[in-house]
Design a protein around this motif. Structure first.
Motif, short mmCIF file in Angstrom:
data_model
loop_
_atom_site.label_atom_id
_atom_site.label_comp_id
_atom_site.label_asym_id
_atom_site.label_seq_id
_atom_site.Cartn_x
_atom_site.Cartn_y
_atom_site.Cartn_z
N TYR A 173 12.18 -11.39 6.21
CA TYR A 173 10.82 -11.51 6.31
C TYR A 173 11.17 -12.86 5.70
N ASP A 197 0.08 -13.54 4.10
CA ASP A 197 0.56 -12.09 5.69
C ASP A 197 -0.87 -10.79 5.60
N ASN A 198 -0.59 -10.72 6.32
CA ASN A 198 -0.78 -8.86 6.44
C ASN A 198 -0.63 -8.23 5.90
N CYS A 199 -0.84 -6.85 5.58
CA CYS A 199 -0.34 -5.97 4.65
C CYS A 199 -1.55 -4.37 4.95
N SER A 225 -4.81 -7.98 2.81
CA SER A 225 -4.03 -9.71 2.82
C SER A 225 -3.11 -9.69 1.43
N ARG A 226 -2.31 -10.30 1.99
CA ARG A 226 -0.84 -10.21 1.32
C ARG A 226 -1.49 -10.76 -0.60
N GLU A 286 6.08 -7.36 -7.76
CA GLU A 286 5.54 -6.49 -7.27
C GLU A 286 4.58 -5.36 -7.71
N THR A 317 1.64 -2.59 -3.89
CA THR A 317 1.89 -3.15 -3.04
C THR A 317 1.34 -3.89 -1.91
N CYS A 318 1.97 -4.68 -1.87
CA CYS A 318 1.46 -6.05 -1.51
C CYS A 318 0.68 -7.30 -2.47
#
Length: 337
Positions: free
Chosen positions: A124, A150-152, A156-157, A176, A179-180
């Motif tokens: 990644y 970026d998409n999560c 989006s993150r 983190e 999540t994201c």
């Protein structure tokens, strides 16, 4: 008597072997060896065992032939540089931190990226957030808010960059907590002064005067604490470009008295009116039970001391010229040295 010539068969056997004959013999020899080798059977004859080698990642960070700027595609452009002017010197610079198999890059007022240090084919490498706005709490710059990464999944993150005093500009680490959603810790000598992250000193004169007026309205109890915070966000922080997002949090925090009721039909409006009438009658009856007249006017309480007024959630006490005294602290030295 002359000797007889040798037989034809003997003559043929003495001739050298042709290349085709040699290749045929070698092929037959290889087949015999393969059949006689240990472990060979009718089930695996003719099968060649191959070892699969994992190839290095050709599309992520490990490909040195591809410029990183072409690998990472941002959804939006960063917002303009705003906030404390002494932090502007961080713009255009990037700071790295490696934790485990991940490398993080923070470019203040630009973005935060993450790169997996791995030879996996799908390692990644992406954007955790792009500079969007400031998070302001208690009239102080608390964190840089990075959004539209970026998409999560369906979201989006996003990341928040918090500052702490340190001897050098450095990226301490990235966590983190959800999540994201990433918490980025940055240290800098630029934030060591106690007034270095105050909002008021960074504003132009017109917005400072507007803030003074809002502060005075709070002290005079013309607006509530919630109204004060909402006006700061809409009239000061958004106008200055420090905050860009919709005022969703402030709206959710407002009480019913600060929200405008909207009725879609006349019937729903009449129903609400009748409900309020019933509530008024109930409260009047409750007052009469305790021997209090519904038309009783409470005696004004003596003025509270400045300390009591502040502890009770009121505005800042005024100076001799009517300006809130606490504004002198908001105008303090920001440590731009």
């Amino acid at each position: 008597m002359a000797p007889l010539p040798p037989p034809a068969a003997a003559e043929a056997s003495s001739m050298p072997a042709t290349p085709r004959t040699t290749n045929t013999l070698l092929l037959l020899l290889l087949i015999v060896i393969a059949c006689l080798s240990p472990g060979s059977s009718s089930s695996n004859r003719g099968v060649i065992r191959m070892k699969i080698v994992e190839e290095p990642n050709s599309f992520g960070l490990n490909n040195g032939l591809v410029a990183q700027a072409t690998r990472l595609k941002a959804k939006v452009k960063p917002s303009r540089v705003t906030g404390p002017r002494h932090l502007f010197r961080l713009a255009g610079k990037c700071f790295s931190h490696t934790s485990g198999s991940y490398k993080y890059d923070l470019c203040p007022f630009h973005n935060v990226t993450q790169h997996e240090q791995s030879l996996r084919w799908n390692a990644y490498s992406g954007i955790l957030g792009i500079w969007h706005e400031w998070e302001i709490v208690n009239n102080t710059f608390i964190a840089m808010v990075m959004r539209n990464g970026d998409n999560c999944g369906s979201n989006s993150r996003q990341a928040k960059v918090t500052f702490r005093c340190g001897t050098q500009n450095a990226l301490l680490g990235v966590e983190e907590p959800r999540t994201c959603e990433y918490a980025v810790n940055f240290t800098s000598p630029l934030v060591c002064h106690p007034h270095s992250m105050l909002v008021y000193p960074t504003l132009p004169q017109s917005l400072r005067e507007e803030w003074d007026r809002i502060e005075q309205d709070l002290y005079d109890e013309i607006i509530t604490q919630q109204g004060y915070e909402k006006q700061l966000r809409t009239a000061i922080f958004r106008k200055s470009g420090y905050v860009l997002s919709a005022d969703a949090d402030a709206t959710a925090a407002d009480g019913p008295e600060d929200q405008e009721r909207v009725f879609n039909t006349l019937d729903s409006c009449n129903e609400e009116y009748r409900t309020l009438q019933e509530e008024v009658r109930r409260l009047k009856a409750l007052l009469q039970q305790h021997g209090i007249s519904p038309n009783h006017t409470a005696t004004a309480a003596p003025p509270a001391s400045p300390a009591e007024h502040r502890l009770a959630g009121g505005g800042l006490p005024a100076t001799s010229n009517g300006a809130p005294r606490g504004l002198q602290q908001l105008k303090g030295d920001v440590g731009e040295r």
